[in-house]
Design a protein around this motif. Structure first.
Motif, PDB file in Angstrom:
ATOM      1  N   UNK A 142      58.971 -52.440  29.542  1.00 40.22           N
ATOM      2  CA  UNK A 142      58.596 -51.378  28.621  1.00 40.22           C
ATOM      3  C   UNK A 142      59.489 -51.605  27.288  1.00 40.22           C
ATOM      4  N   UNK A 143      58.828 -51.416  26.117  1.00 36.95           N
ATOM      5  CA  UNK A 143      59.837 -51.453  24.833  1.00 36.95           C
ATOM      6  C   UNK A 143      59.596 -50.218  24.556  1.00 36.95           C
ATOM      7  N   UNK A 144      60.988 -49.622  23.931  1.00 33.51           N
ATOM      8  CA  UNK A 144      61.081 -48.512  23.112  1.00 33.51           C
ATOM      9  C   UNK A 144      61.862 -48.565  22.083  1.00 33.51           C
ATOM     10  N   UNK A 145      61.861 -47.718  21.104  1.00 34.88           N
ATOM     11  CA  UNK A 145      62.748 -47.710  19.899  1.00 34.88           C
ATOM     12  C   UNK A 145      63.831 -46.665  19.912  1.00 34.88           C
ATOM     13  N   UNK A 146      64.988 -46.970  19.967  1.00 38.52           N
ATOM     14  CA  UNK A 146      66.403 -46.080  20.040  1.00 38.52           C
ATOM     15  C   UNK A 146      66.492 -45.345  18.858  1.00 38.52           C
ATOM     16  N   UNK A 147      66.335 -44.072  18.615  1.00 35.73           N
ATOM     17  CA  UNK A 147      66.319 -43.296  17.470  1.00 35.73           C
ATOM     18  C   UNK A 147      67.466 -43.481  16.860  1.00 35.73           C
ATOM     19  N   UNK A 183      59.972 -43.359  30.361  1.00 39.90           N
ATOM     20  CA  UNK A 183      60.165 -44.884  29.692  1.00 39.90           C
ATOM     21  C   UNK A 183      58.923 -45.062  29.062  1.00 39.90           C
ATOM     22  N   UNK A 184      57.731 -44.597  29.918  1.00 44.64           N
ATOM     23  CA  UNK A 184      56.223 -45.040  29.365  1.00 44.64           C
ATOM     24  C   UNK A 184      56.029 -44.074  28.223  1.00 44.64           C
ATOM     25  N   UNK A 185      56.278 -42.742  28.282  1.00 44.22           N
ATOM     26  CA  UNK A 185      56.040 -41.806  27.540  1.00 44.22           C
ATOM     27  C   UNK A 185      56.918 -42.068  26.263  1.00 44.22           C
ATOM     28  N   UNK A 186      58.212 -42.593  26.118  1.00 45.14           N
ATOM     29  CA  UNK A 186      58.939 -43.035  25.270  1.00 45.14           C
ATOM     30  C   UNK A 186      58.283 -44.088  24.232  1.00 45.14           C
ATOM     31  N   UNK A 187      57.841 -45.035  25.087  1.00 47.19           N
ATOM     32  CA  UNK A 187      57.230 -46.259  24.389  1.00 47.19           C
ATOM     33  C   UNK A 187      55.993 -45.808  23.591  1.00 47.19           C
ATOM     34  N   UNK A 188      55.390 -44.800  24.041  1.00 46.75           N
ATOM     35  CA  UNK A 188      53.892 -44.250  23.471  1.00 46.75           C
ATOM     36  C   UNK A 188      54.146 -43.202  22.583  1.00 46.75           C
ATOM     37  N   UNK A 189      55.451 -43.046  22.110  1.00 43.12           N
ATOM     38  CA  UNK A 189      55.415 -41.668  21.294  1.00 43.12           C
ATOM     39  C   UNK A 189      55.636 -41.931  19.725  1.00 43.12           C
ATOM     40  N   UNK A 190      54.159 -42.139  19.333  1.00 41.14           N
ATOM     41  CA  UNK A 190      54.047 -42.448  18.023  1.00 41.14           C
ATOM     42  C   UNK A 190      54.933 -41.512  16.905  1.00 41.14           C
ATOM     43  N   UNK A 199      66.027 -40.206  26.914  1.00 36.11           N
ATOM     44  CA  UNK A 199      66.380 -41.003  28.272  1.00 36.11           C
ATOM     45  C   UNK A 199      68.050 -41.176  28.505  1.00 36.11           C
ATOM     46  N   UNK A 200      68.600 -40.469  29.604  1.00 40.51           N
ATOM     47  CA  UNK A 200      70.037 -40.306  29.373  1.00 40.51           C
ATOM     48  C   UNK A 200      70.407 -39.453  28.485  1.00 40.51           C
ATOM     49  N   UNK A 201      71.311 -39.972  27.654  1.00 39.28           N
ATOM     50  CA  UNK A 201      71.657 -39.075  26.459  1.00 39.28           C
ATOM     51  C   UNK A 201      71.051 -39.641  25.154  1.00 39.28           C
ATOM     52  N   UNK A 202      70.250 -40.395  25.176  1.00 41.13           N
ATOM     53  CA  UNK A 202      69.551 -40.832  23.910  1.00 41.13           C
ATOM     54  C   UNK A 202      68.062 -40.769  23.734  1.00 41.13           C
ATOM     55  N   UNK A 203      67.823 -40.755  22.601  1.00 44.01           N
ATOM     56  CA  UNK A 203      66.201 -40.384  22.306  1.00 44.01           C
ATOM     57  C   UNK A 203      65.385 -41.674  22.005  1.00 44.01           C
ATOM     58  N   UNK A 204      64.062 -41.804  22.279  1.00 47.84           N
ATOM     59  CA  UNK A 204      63.459 -43.081  21.971  1.00 47.84           C
ATOM     60  C   UNK A 204      62.193 -42.466  21.608  1.00 47.84           C
ATOM     61  N   UNK A 205      61.615 -43.366  20.822  1.00 53.70           N
ATOM     62  CA  UNK A 205      60.038 -43.428  20.325  1.00 53.70           C
ATOM     63  C   UNK A 205      59.329 -44.852  20.420  1.00 53.70           C
ATOM     64  N   UNK A 206      58.276 -44.784  19.965  1.00 51.78           N
ATOM     65  CA  UNK A 206      57.261 -45.675  20.005  1.00 51.78           C
ATOM     66  C   UNK A 206      57.920 -47.131  19.585  1.00 51.78           C
ATOM     67  N   UNK A 207      57.776 -48.122  20.795  1.00 54.75           N
ATOM     68  CA  UNK A 207      58.381 -49.519  20.716  1.00 54.75           C
ATOM     69  C   UNK A 207      57.725 -50.313  19.440  1.00 54.75           C
TER      70      UNK A 207
END
Length: 399
Positions: A142-147, A183-190, A199-207
């Motif tokens: 699953x791909x996500x973008x580290x903000x 992880x799935x919600x992060x990847x889908x976070x447009x 996720x952990x100590x970092x934030x992620x959005x749409x891969x």
């Protein structure tokens, strides 16, 4: 391309982003599985990769890899059950108030609770882990973008003995983990539509911001055959008609037009480029294999391993595009929707503005069961029309 030492033959499925267009991906998958099962075969996939809405579809399929048909009918039911007023509940207050709320970060136009419920309660993650532990799923990526770092993180749940050959690309990092709903919600976070996820100590959005078509993770985890599903209708090659060019120019100042085109560029356009590059590399490698001595090929592979982390070999692909323009389908559907809520009224207004340029944006955000049903049947039909090709592609290779 994958490493030459990869064994045995493995089939992967690559599902990109596209918002509500993900129903088309589900429809194509259903048509393929139904075709194979009807001819006495079970599903062929052991590697699943997804970005954005493709991550939701991929997680569901991997969680049901123990089923001969991937329980694809259940996935279609989830899409058909979508309700525009619930799953795209527009919240101006959330958009205006920037801040942190638990595991969420940033403004969001849409209330995320319905999506959280769908992913968290409908996808059986414990069953997914069991399938990985049993080797039925070789890899789920699953791909996500580290903000914070602006790097794409590829969260990978791997079976025992599986490996994810790291890329030398500093923009991407692989992270082995147990895939969970976050992880799935992060990847889908447009961005601006749904909030980023911690996720952990970092934030992620749409891969899909930087990496929407996860071909490389599927290959680097061992796939040698790939089903790739695009949600973008292929336009005829050649010059753009003057009438179309004029409409695009006239619509350009509209922020809604721009949003639709930006989403298309981020979430849909990269796939065709990636597949074209893979095809060129396949042809080049076939030529090298027939013209060079084994020792010369070995030296080339050594260089490739040193520079990109993996060697080359041919990877076959089966690619699907919608046979109809999904943007036009969305505009037509929105015009026929009964105006029960703020969301319904907004979509109806967009669909009657006098030009079809907002249709791209509509097609990403139209999370409605009726529209999803249309896309499912479009995907099913596209797959069934290529039934013989599908069966030949997934037929076991002679040893």
């Amino acid at each position: 391309m994958a490493d030459t030492n990869t064994t045995p033959a493995r089939a992967g499925i690559v599902l990109s982003g596209g918002g509500a267009r993900g129903a088309y991906e589900a429809g194509v998958t259903a048509g393929i599985i139904e075709t194979l099962v009807a001819r006495g075969s079970r599903h062929p996939f052991s590697i699943f990769t997804g970005t954005s809405v493709g991550a939701i579809n991929a997680a569901w399929l991997a969680a049901h890899a123990d089923c001969a048909d991937l329980c694809v009918g259940g996935l279609l039911e989830q899409w058909r059950a979508l309700d525009l007023g619930e799953h795209l509940r527009i919240s101006p207050r959330r958009f205006l108030l920037r801040g942190r709320a638990g595991d969420r970060l940033g403004r969001s136009l849409v209330d995320p609770r319905a999506l959280e419920k769908l992913v968290g309660t409908r996808i059986p993650f414990e069953r997914l882990h069991a399938n990985v532990d049993a080797g039925l799923v070789h890899a789920l990526v699953i791909a996500a973008f580290n903000v914070g770092t602006t790097r794409t993180t590829m969260f990978a749940e791997l079976a025992e003995g599986a490996s994810f050959k790291s890329s030398r690309d500093a923009r991407r990092v692989a992270k082995p983990t147990r895939i969970r709903d976050v992880h799935v919600l992060a990847s889908a976070a447009i961005p601006l539509v749904f909030p980023a996820r911690r996720i952990g100590t970092r934030y992620y959005c749409d891969g899909g911001i930087r990496f929407n078509t996860p071909l490389a993770p599927a290959i680097r985890t061992g796939a040698d055959r790939l089903l790739v599903v695009s949600a973008l209708h292929q336009q005829p090659t050649g010059d753009v008609p003057r009438s179309t060019e004029a409409r695009h120019t006239a619509a350009y100042p509209s922020p809604l037009f721009l949003m639709g085109k930006v989403l298309t560029a981020l979430l849909l356009d990269p796939l065709d480029h990636d597949v074209a590059v893979m095809d060129r590399i396949n042809r080049l490698w076939r030529t090298l294999e027939t013209t060079l001595e084994p020792a010369e090929l070995h030296r080339i592979q050594d260089v490739l391993r040193a520079t990109r982390g993996a060697a080359y070999r041919e990877v076959r692909t089966l690619v699907f595009h919608p046979s109809e323009d999904i943007g036009e389908m969305a505009a037509a559907y929105a015009r026929e929707t009964r105006h029960r809520s703020l969301t319904d009224r907004l979509f109806a207004a967009l669909s009657t503005r006098g030009n079809e340029m907002e249709a791209d944006l509509l097609s990403f955000l139209l999370f409605d069961g009726g529209f999803a049903t249309q896309l499912i049947e479009l995907g099913r039909g596209d797959a069934r029309r290529r039934a013989d090709e599908v069966c030949a592609f997934f037929a076991p290779e002679a040893s």
